[in-house]
Scaffold this motif. Structure first.
Motif, PDB file in Angstrom:
ATOM      1  N   GLU A 175       0.830  -1.207   0.000  1.00 20.69           N
ATOM      2  CA  GLU A 175       0.000   0.000   0.000  1.00 20.69           C
ATOM      3  C   GLU A 175       0.865   1.259   0.000  1.00 20.69           C
ATOM      4  OE1 GLU A 175      -2.486  -0.388   3.404  1.00 20.69           O
ATOM      5  OE2 GLU A 175      -3.708  -2.009   2.545  1.00 20.69           O
ATOM      6  N   HIS A 176       1.937   1.228   0.775  1.00 24.88           N
ATOM      7  CA  HIS A 176       2.822   2.397   0.825  1.00 24.88           C
ATOM      8  C   HIS A 176       3.505   2.616  -0.526  1.00 24.88           C
ATOM      9  CE1 HIS A 176       5.729   5.301   2.353  1.00 24.88           C
ATOM     10  NE2 HIS A 176       6.664   4.596   1.748  1.00 24.88           N
ATOM     11  N   ASN A 177       4.070   1.568  -1.104  1.00 17.78           N
ATOM     12  CA  ASN A 177       4.789   1.716  -2.364  1.00 17.78           C
ATOM     13  C   ASN A 177       3.865   2.070  -3.520  1.00 17.78           C
ATOM     14  OD1 ASN A 177       7.043   0.989  -0.909  1.00 17.78           O
ATOM     15  ND2 ASN A 177       7.840  -0.339  -2.494  1.00 17.78           N
ATOM     16  N   ALA A 178       2.599   1.649  -3.429  1.00 20.58           N
ATOM     17  CA  ALA A 178       1.645   1.937  -4.502  1.00 20.58           C
ATOM     18  C   ALA A 178       1.426   3.435  -4.677  1.00 20.58           C
ATOM     19  CB  ALA A 178       0.319   1.241  -4.225  1.00 20.58           C
ATOM     20  N   GLN A 179       1.650   4.211  -3.630  1.00 23.61           N
ATOM     21  CA  GLN A 179       1.484   5.667  -3.719  1.00 23.61           C
ATOM     22  C   GLN A 179       2.463   6.296  -4.700  1.00 23.61           C
ATOM     23  OE1 GLN A 179       1.153   7.670   0.244  1.00 23.61           O
ATOM     24  NE2 GLN A 179       1.680   5.627   1.004  1.00 23.61           N
ATOM     25  N   TYR A 180       3.609   5.619  -4.890  1.00 28.56           N
ATOM     26  CA  TYR A 180       4.685   6.207  -5.684  1.00 28.56           C
ATOM     27  C   TYR A 180       4.865   5.520  -7.032  1.00 28.56           C
ATOM     28  CZ  TYR A 180       5.624   7.984  -1.052  1.00 28.56           C
ATOM     29  OH  TYR A 180       5.502   8.582   0.183  1.00 28.56           O
ATOM     30  N   LEU A 181       4.044   4.524  -7.311  1.00 27.70           N
ATOM     31  CA  LEU A 181       4.163   3.800  -8.559  1.00 27.70           C
ATOM     32  C   LEU A 181       3.930   4.732  -9.741  1.00 27.70           C
ATOM     33  CD1 LEU A 181       4.615   0.943  -9.697  1.00 27.70           C
ATOM     34  CD2 LEU A 181       2.137   0.659  -9.721  1.00 27.70           C
ATOM     35  N   LYS A 182       4.952   4.901 -10.571  1.00 30.32           N
ATOM     36  CA  LYS A 182       4.907   5.725 -11.783  1.00 30.32           C
ATOM     37  C   LYS A 182       4.637   7.201 -11.493  1.00 30.32           C
ATOM     38  CE  LYS A 182       3.353   1.907 -14.724  1.00 30.32           C
ATOM     39  NZ  LYS A 182       2.360   1.451 -15.716  1.00 30.32           N
ATOM     40  N   LYS A 183       4.695   7.575 -10.232  1.00 30.45           N
ATOM     41  CA  LYS A 183       4.404   8.958  -9.875  1.00 30.45           C
ATOM     42  C   LYS A 183       5.603   9.861 -10.116  1.00 30.45           C
ATOM     43  CE  LYS A 183       2.914  11.779  -5.926  1.00 30.45           C
ATOM     44  NZ  LYS A 183       2.505  11.744  -4.499  1.00 30.45           N
ATOM     45  N   GLU A 184       6.786   9.384  -9.692  1.00 27.84           N
ATOM     46  CA  GLU A 184       7.966  10.216  -9.801  1.00 27.84           C
ATOM     47  C   GLU A 184       8.717   9.990 -11.102  1.00 27.84           C
ATOM     48  OE1 GLU A 184      10.236   9.473  -6.343  1.00 27.84           O
ATOM     49  OE2 GLU A 184       8.734  10.274  -4.975  1.00 27.84           O
ATOM     50  N   ARG A 185       8.649   8.776 -11.619  1.00 32.00           N
ATOM     51  CA  ARG A 185       9.348   8.459 -12.859  1.00 32.00           C
ATOM     52  C   ARG A 185       8.389   7.689 -13.751  1.00 32.00           C
ATOM     53  NH1 ARG A 185      15.285   6.257 -10.931  1.00 32.00           N
ATOM     54  NH2 ARG A 185      15.822   8.008  -9.579  1.00 32.00           N
ATOM     55  N   PRO A 186       8.095   8.166 -14.937  1.00 30.93           N
ATOM     56  CA  PRO A 186       7.212   7.424 -15.833  1.00 30.93           C
ATOM     57  C   PRO A 186       7.757   6.022 -16.080  1.00 30.93           C
ATOM     58  CG  PRO A 186       7.583   9.646 -16.646  1.00 30.93           C
ATOM     59  CD  PRO A 186       8.531   9.447 -15.501  1.00 30.93           C
ATOM     60  N   GLY A 187       6.907   5.038 -15.850  1.00 30.33           N
ATOM     61  CA  GLY A 187       7.327   3.663 -16.059  1.00 30.33           C
ATOM     62  C   GLY A 187       8.193   3.113 -14.948  1.00 30.33           C
ATOM     63  N   GLY A 188       8.416   3.897 -13.887  1.00 30.79           N
ATOM     64  CA  GLY A 188       9.298   3.456 -12.812  1.00 30.79           C
ATOM     65  C   GLY A 188       8.545   2.716 -11.730  1.00 30.79           C
ATOM     66  N   GLU A 189       9.154   1.651 -11.225  1.00 35.44           N
ATOM     67  CA  GLU A 189       8.550   0.885 -10.156  1.00 35.44           C
ATOM     68  C   GLU A 189       9.077   1.380  -8.813  1.00 35.44           C
ATOM     69  OE1 GLU A 189      10.298  -0.472 -12.637  1.00 35.44           O
ATOM     70  OE2 GLU A 189       8.660  -1.150 -13.908  1.00 35.44           O
ATOM     71  N   SER A 190       8.242   1.317  -7.795  1.00 30.78           N
ATOM     72  CA  SER A 190       8.647   1.700  -6.457  1.00 30.78           C
ATOM     73  C   SER A 190       9.373   0.513  -5.829  1.00 30.78           C
ATOM     74  CB  SER A 190       7.424   2.089  -5.624  1.00 30.78           C
ATOM     75  OG  SER A 190       7.807   2.548  -4.360  1.00 30.78           O
ATOM     76  N   ARG A 191      10.643   0.680  -5.555  1.00 28.64           N
ATOM     77  CA  ARG A 191      11.472  -0.447  -5.129  1.00 28.64           C
ATOM     78  C   ARG A 191      11.651  -0.530  -3.615  1.00 28.64           C
ATOM     79  NH1 ARG A 191      13.102   0.704 -10.258  1.00 28.64           N
ATOM     80  NH2 ARG A 191      13.610  -1.081 -11.581  1.00 28.64           N
ATOM     81  N   ILE A 192      12.153  -1.694  -3.198  1.00 28.98           N
ATOM     82  CA  ILE A 192      12.377  -1.996  -1.786  1.00 28.98           C
ATOM     83  C   ILE A 192      13.831  -2.404  -1.602  1.00 28.98           C
ATOM     84  CG2 ILE A 192      11.754  -3.554   0.115  1.00 28.98           C
ATOM     85  CD1 ILE A 192       9.002  -3.865  -1.248  1.00 28.98           C
ATOM     86  N   VAL A 193      14.442  -1.924  -0.522  1.00 29.40           N
ATOM     87  CA  VAL A 193      15.776  -2.369  -0.131  1.00 29.40           C
ATOM     88  C   VAL A 193      15.634  -3.204   1.133  1.00 29.40           C
ATOM     89  CG1 VAL A 193      18.001  -1.674   0.821  1.00 29.40           C
ATOM     90  CG2 VAL A 193      17.091  -0.491  -1.172  1.00 29.40           C
ATOM     91  N   ALA A 194      16.184  -4.420   1.102  1.00 30.33           N
ATOM     92  CA  ALA A 194      16.194  -5.289   2.286  1.00 30.33           C
ATOM     93  C   ALA A 194      17.629  -5.467   2.730  1.00 30.33           C
ATOM     94  CB  ALA A 194      15.572  -6.644   1.955  1.00 30.33           C
ATOM     95  N   GLY A 195      17.878  -5.253   4.014  1.00 29.65           N
ATOM     96  CA  GLY A 195      19.226  -5.389   4.541  1.00 29.65           C
ATOM     97  C   GLY A 195      19.241  -6.289   5.756  1.00 29.65           C
ATOM     98  N   SER A 196      20.280  -7.121   5.858  1.00 33.10           N
ATOM     99  CA  SER A 196      20.393  -8.048   6.975  1.00 33.10           C
ATOM    100  C   SER A 196      21.805  -8.004   7.534  1.00 33.10           C
ATOM    101  CB  SER A 196      20.076  -9.487   6.534  1.00 33.10           C
ATOM    102  OG  SER A 196      18.800  -9.574   5.969  1.00 33.10           O
ATOM    103  N   ARG A 197      21.893  -7.930   8.863  1.00 32.11           N
ATOM    104  CA  ARG A 197      23.186  -8.000   9.522  1.00 32.11           C
ATOM    105  C   ARG A 197      23.322  -9.366  10.142  1.00 32.11           C
ATOM    106  NH1 ARG A 197      25.873  -8.146  14.104  1.00 32.11           N
ATOM    107  NH2 ARG A 197      27.754  -6.870  14.436  1.00 32.11           N
ATOM    108  N   PHE A 198      24.510  -9.959   9.997  1.00 28.05           N
ATOM    109  CA  PHE A 198      24.737 -11.308  10.521  1.00 28.05           C
ATOM    110  C   PHE A 198      25.938 -11.299  11.451  1.00 28.05           C
ATOM    111  CE2 PHE A 198      22.633 -11.623   6.467  1.00 28.05           C
ATOM    112  CZ  PHE A 198      21.601 -12.502   6.721  1.00 28.05           C
ATOM    113  N   GLY A 199      25.839 -12.095  12.489  1.00 27.23           N
ATOM    114  CA  GLY A 199      26.943 -12.212  13.431  1.00 27.23           C
ATOM    115  C   GLY A 199      27.824 -13.392  13.102  1.00 27.23           C
ATOM    116  N   SER A 200      28.294 -14.078  14.116  1.00 36.18           N
ATOM    117  CA  SER A 200      29.211 -15.201  13.885  1.00 36.18           C
ATOM    118  C   SER A 200      28.407 -16.427  13.472  1.00 36.18           C
ATOM    119  CB  SER A 200      30.009 -15.495  15.155  1.00 36.18           C
ATOM    120  OG  SER A 200      30.766 -14.364  15.514  1.00 36.18           O
ATOM    121  N   ARG A 201      28.222 -16.560  12.152  1.00 31.12           N
ATOM    122  CA  ARG A 201      27.366 -17.634  11.636  1.00 31.12           C
ATOM    123  C   ARG A 201      28.170 -18.667  10.845  1.00 31.12           C
ATOM    124  NH1 ARG A 201      22.194 -16.816  10.828  1.00 31.12           N
ATOM    125  NH2 ARG A 201      22.331 -17.686   8.753  1.00 31.12           N
ATOM    126  N   ARG A 202      29.484 -18.512  10.717  1.00 27.03           N
ATOM    127  CA  ARG A 202      30.244 -19.404   9.843  1.00 27.03           C
ATOM    128  C   ARG A 202      30.951 -20.482  10.631  1.00 27.03           C
ATOM    129  NH1 ARG A 202      29.765 -14.560   8.161  1.00 27.03           N
ATOM    130  NH2 ARG A 202      29.223 -14.150   6.027  1.00 27.03           N
TER     131      ARG A 202
END
Length: 202
Positions: A175-202
């Motif tokens: 719902e949040h991203n739909a507000q910006y779909l093609k609004k700022e850039r014609p044909g542009g999709e509203s993208r998501i960045v996912a980030g993960s921090r990992f500790g001593s997993r190896r």
């Protein structure tokens, strides 16, 4: 410790939902160093938000809170979300995108055969996050509704793409991203960045 990031969006142009992962990134400090989150925000997150039409930043660990808070402070139109991944989220990722071949990944830096022949990923896959992601898809283990890394391997980038998949299916994020779909850039999709921090997993 390390940090992995995935940039993507939910592509519904063909009538079937497909997860497009535009880019992945992996930060693995050496020699006992730690991830510098202020520098990571300045050199990576901020440019991505400005240049890639990003309107949601997702993190799965409380110790990534700096990235979420700094994003909200600088970018009032970007939604910051903390998601705790559960076993059912990984199952849904596989069922909705992986097993149905509705997952579009970035081009690998190496041919598939060369990736499959890798003996030491720490040395051979430095600065090759897309290739490392491909290897992780081959080596992660699914056991009793859980996902674990294979012996001698890691699963950080894989888990971050699964986090991205969970975020794109979240109704509030949609719902949040739909507000910006093609609004700022014609044909542009509203993208998501996912980030993960990992500790001593190896």
């Amino acid at each position: 410790n390390s940090f992995a990031l995935a940039l993507g969006w939910l592509n519904e142009a063909s009538g079937a939902q497909a997860l497009t992962v535009n880019s992945v990134l992996e930060v693995i400090p050496r020699g006992g160093a730690k991830v510098n989150f202020p520098l990571l925000f300045s050199l990576v997150i901020r440019p991505l938000i400005k240049q890639c039409n990003v309107h949601t930043l997702v993190a799965d660990r409380w110790n990534s809170i700096f990235l979420l808070q700094e994003t909200e402070r600088e970018h009032t139109d970007v939604r910051s979300v903390q998601i705790t991944m559960r076993p059912k989220d990984f199952m849904r990722f596989d069922e909705d995108f992986v097993n149905t071949e509705r997952l579009i990944l970035p081009e690998t830096e190496m041919p598939f055969d060369d990736i499959e022949a890798v003996l030491n990923w720490k040395d051979e896959l430095q600065v090759k996050p897309a290739s490392h992601l491909y290897l992780q898809f081959l080596t992660v283990r699914h056991f009793q509704n859980t996902v674990t890394k294979g012996d001698g391997y890691t699963d950080d980038v894989y888990r971050t793409v699964a986090l991205l998949a969970t975020a794109v299916l979240d109704k509030k994020v949609q719902e949040h991203n739909a507000q910006y779909l093609k609004k700022e850039r014609p044909g542009g999709e509203s993208r998501i960045v996912a980030g993960s921090r990992f500790g001593s997993r190896r």
